[in-house]
Design an enzyme around this catalytic site. Structure first.
Site, short mmCIF file in Angstrom:
data_model
loop_
_atom_site.label_atom_id
_atom_site.label_comp_id
_atom_site.label_asym_id
_atom_site.label_seq_id
_atom_site.Cartn_x
_atom_site.Cartn_y
_atom_site.Cartn_z
N CYS A 69 0.81 -1.15 0.00
CA CYS A 69 -0.08 0.08 -0.29
C CYS A 69 1.00 1.10 0.05
O CYS A 69 1.75 1.52 1.00
CB CYS A 69 -0.95 0.19 1.32
SG CYS A 69 -2.00 1.64 1.50
N CYS A 201 0.02 4.01 -6.82
CA CYS A 201 -0.81 3.27 -6.06
C CYS A 201 -1.21 1.65 -6.72
O CYS A 201 -1.27 1.76 -7.82
CB CYS A 201 -2.14 4.04 -5.89
SG CYS A 201 -3.80 3.28 -5.19
#
EC number: 5.1.1.3
Length: 291
Positions: A69, A201
């Site tokens: 993440c 991302c």
């Protein structure tokens, strides 16, 4: 075993690349879907949620965890590595997806000093598309600039993109959002075309064709593939942390196992089945699979 952690589905794009690169390793995946997305949370909340998920993966027998993440890696990983990990789990290691990208872009090892990084290569412009927190952290700008100051990094926050991808929005909605964010970045660049674009991302690889379409001629850097190659190199340097012995990947979620399993195949590329974990907040151990 090697753990892979993400706030939701996005880390599955990284996990898939890791399994392809290291098919003889055992992996465990944990998505903190109950608290996703992290991009809108306060930094200390992100840190505490990440810490709780790492504890869960360590309890599963993982000695090494990849934080897949970008928001969690940018906000809390260094603090976890420098303060919590040496005290609580000195025999475990946690690495993230930010480091491999910085090394790939700059051509410099992460451990390079500021002075060592001040070689002047060809000036380049790198676009970074990421969540609001990753952009506000300035992690990519700082770490790239420290090693290769000739590289100009221009960031673009994409706050609507993760909810669209997680919600399986129509392709045209995702395409329109990407076009809008690309147009904002190009306007700020004043017509300068970036040499490459980093999708900062782990959800964004699913929208990579949209970025390719919106940024014709711009190289799109694949975070999952770069991370996978970096992990393979890391394991060669740290054989004591290796986990040779292939077995089926185990998938866990703090959200609805049934719902997550239905949606996750889009990210992983094949049907996967998640087991549920109660969405426990930090400090509320023990961590058990939900019945």
């Amino acid at each position: 075993m090697i753990g892979v952690f993400d706030s939701g589905h996005g880390g599955l794009t990284v996990l898939r690349a890791l399994v392809r690169e290291l098919p003889d390793r055992a992996f465990v995946y944990l998505g903190d879907h109950a608290h996703a997305p992290y991009g809108d949370r306060a930094p200390d909340d992100i840190y505490q949620l990440t810490l709780a998920s790492l504890e869960r993966l360590f309890a599963q027998g993982c000695r090494l965890v990849v934080v897949a993440c970008n928001t969690a890696a940018a906000i809390g990983l260094r603090r976890l590595q420098q303060t919590w990990l040496p005290r609580a789990h000195p025999d475990r290691r946690v690495i993230g997806v930010l480091v491999p990208m910085v090394e790939a872009i700059t051509g410099m090892p992460w451990q390079a000093t500021v002075e060592a990084g001040r070689h002047r290569g060809e000036p380049r412009t790198i676009a970074v598309f990421a969540t609001r927190h990753t952009v506000e952290s300035g992690a990519f700008v700082h770490e790239i600039g420290k090693r290769a100051p000739e590289i100009t990094v221009v960031q673009q926050a994409c706050p609507a993109l993760v909810p669209l991808i997680e919600g399986a929005a129509p392709a045209e909605a995702v395409r329109a959002a990407v076009r809008g964010y690309a147009a904002e970045l190009m306007q700020r660049l004043g017509g300068v075309v970036p040499d490459a674009a980093l999708l900062g991302c782990t959800h964004y690889p699913l929208a990579q064709p949209c970025f390719t379409e919106a940024l014709p001629g711009v190289e799109i850097l694949s975070q999952p593939d770069i991370t996978a190659r970096s992990l393979a190199a890391y394991l060669r340097r740290h054989p004591d942390l290796d986990a040779i012995g292939a077995r089926p990947v185990r998938f866990y979620t703090t959200g609805s196992a049934e719902r997550v399993s239905l949606m996750a195949s889009r990210f992983y590329g094949e049907t996967v089945t998640f087991r549920g974990l109660a969405p426990v907040r930090p400090g509320n151990a023990p961590y058990r699979a939900a019945s």
